[in-house]
Design an enzyme around this catalytic site. Structure first.
Site, short mmCIF file in Angstrom:
data_model
loop_
_atom_site.label_atom_id
_atom_site.label_comp_id
_atom_site.label_asym_id
_atom_site.label_seq_id
_atom_site.Cartn_x
_atom_site.Cartn_y
_atom_site.Cartn_z
N HIS A 37 -10.15 -5.14 -3.46
CA HIS A 37 -8.82 -5.34 -2.89
C HIS A 37 -8.95 -5.78 -1.45
CE1 HIS A 37 -10.02 -1.10 -2.62
NE2 HIS A 37 -9.35 -1.01 -1.48
N ASP A 82 0.85 -1.19 0.00
CA ASP A 82 0.00 0.00 0.00
C ASP A 82 0.89 1.25 0.00
OD1 ASP A 82 -3.20 0.59 0.95
OD2 ASP A 82 -1.77 2.23 1.17
N ASN A 84 -12.98 -3.18 2.11
CA ASN A 84 -14.04 -2.18 2.14
C ASN A 84 -14.91 -2.35 0.90
OD1 ASN A 84 -13.22 -0.82 4.54
ND2 ASN A 84 -11.52 0.07 3.37
N GLU A 113 -12.24 3.51 -1.35
CA GLU A 113 -11.74 4.60 -2.20
C GLU A 113 -11.48 4.15 -3.62
OE1 GLU A 113 -8.28 6.09 -0.19
OE2 GLU A 113 -9.45 7.12 1.34
P1 AMP Z 1 -9.82 1.51 0.27
O1 AMP Z 1 -10.16 2.69 1.12
O2 AMP Z 1 -10.17 0.20 0.93
O3 AMP Z 1 -10.40 1.64 -1.12
O4 AMP Z 1 -8.26 1.48 0.15
C1 AMP Z 1 -7.55 1.99 -0.92
C2 AMP Z 1 -6.08 1.85 -0.58
O5 AMP Z 1 -5.34 1.99 -1.76
C3 AMP Z 1 -5.57 2.88 0.42
O6 AMP Z 1 -5.03 2.22 1.54
C4 AMP Z 1 -4.51 3.65 -0.38
O7 AMP Z 1 -3.41 4.03 0.40
C5 AMP Z 1 -4.13 2.62 -1.43
N1 AMP Z 1 -3.58 3.15 -2.66
C6 AMP Z 1 -4.09 4.16 -3.42
N2 AMP Z 1 -3.33 4.35 -4.51
C7 AMP Z 1 -2.33 3.45 -4.46
C8 AMP Z 1 -1.22 3.14 -5.28
N3 AMP Z 1 -0.97 3.81 -6.43
N4 AMP Z 1 -0.38 2.14 -4.92
C9 AMP Z 1 -0.61 1.45 -3.79
N5 AMP Z 1 -1.65 1.68 -2.96
C10 AMP Z 1 -2.49 2.67 -3.28
#
Ligand code: AMP
Length: 125
Positions: A110, A39, A97, A105
């Site tokens: 994932h 992450d 999530n 997000e």
């Molecule tokens: P969620 O809120 O469950 O959708 O988590 C999205 C996750 O993706 C967050 O923990 C972010 O820090 C992570 N994230 C967003 N962009 C990237 C990226 N380019 N590479 C790795 N992780 C990412």
């Protein structure tokens, strides 16, 4: 086309772009079913994301629409990543999530893997 809550899969989401190799990621595992990478904003000493190779918005979408071989292969990959990272002894947490209340997000399924310190209660109180 995969949809979740009426929202079609967005081919431009950041994890779709990582899967296509358009943007870099710190990749730690890959097979025909899944890709795992660190992450970008870690919330624990170990914070890894495991994503299926397929256009699935969320767990609801994936569990309803993915072929059996991908569902099985993906979940085996989640366990394999934790094993390869040596997390079984100390323990780890997995989390996904889905949708608005969860604060999802990125609209590509994932699984978060957290480890490396005592993780405390499951949810903020
Ligand atoms: P969620 O809120 O469950 O959708 O988590 C999205 C996750 O993706 C967050 O923990 C972010 O820090 C992570 N994230 C967003 N962009 C990237 C990226 N380019 N590479 C790795 N992780 C990412």
């Amino acid at each position: 086309m995969s949809v979740a809550n009426g929202t079609p899969y967005d081919e431009g989401n950041i994890f779709a772009r990582i899967l296509r190799g358009e943007i870099p990621a710190k990749r730690i595992f890959e097979n025909e079913h899944a890709l795992a990478f660190h992450d970008i904003n870690p919330q624990a000493p170990v914070h890894v994301l495991v994503i299926p190779k397929g256009a699935y918005v969320s767990m609801a979408d994936f569990s309803a629409n993915a072929p059996d071989a991908l569902v099985i292969g993906f979940w085996r990959a989640v366990g394999e990543v934790a094993r390869q990272l040596g997390l079984e002894e100390g323990g780890y947490r997995i989390l996904a999530n889905a949708g608005t209340d969860s604060h999802q997000e990125v609209p590509h399924l994932h699984i978060h893997i957290f480890a490396g310190r005592p993780l405390g209660p499951m949810l903020a109180r």
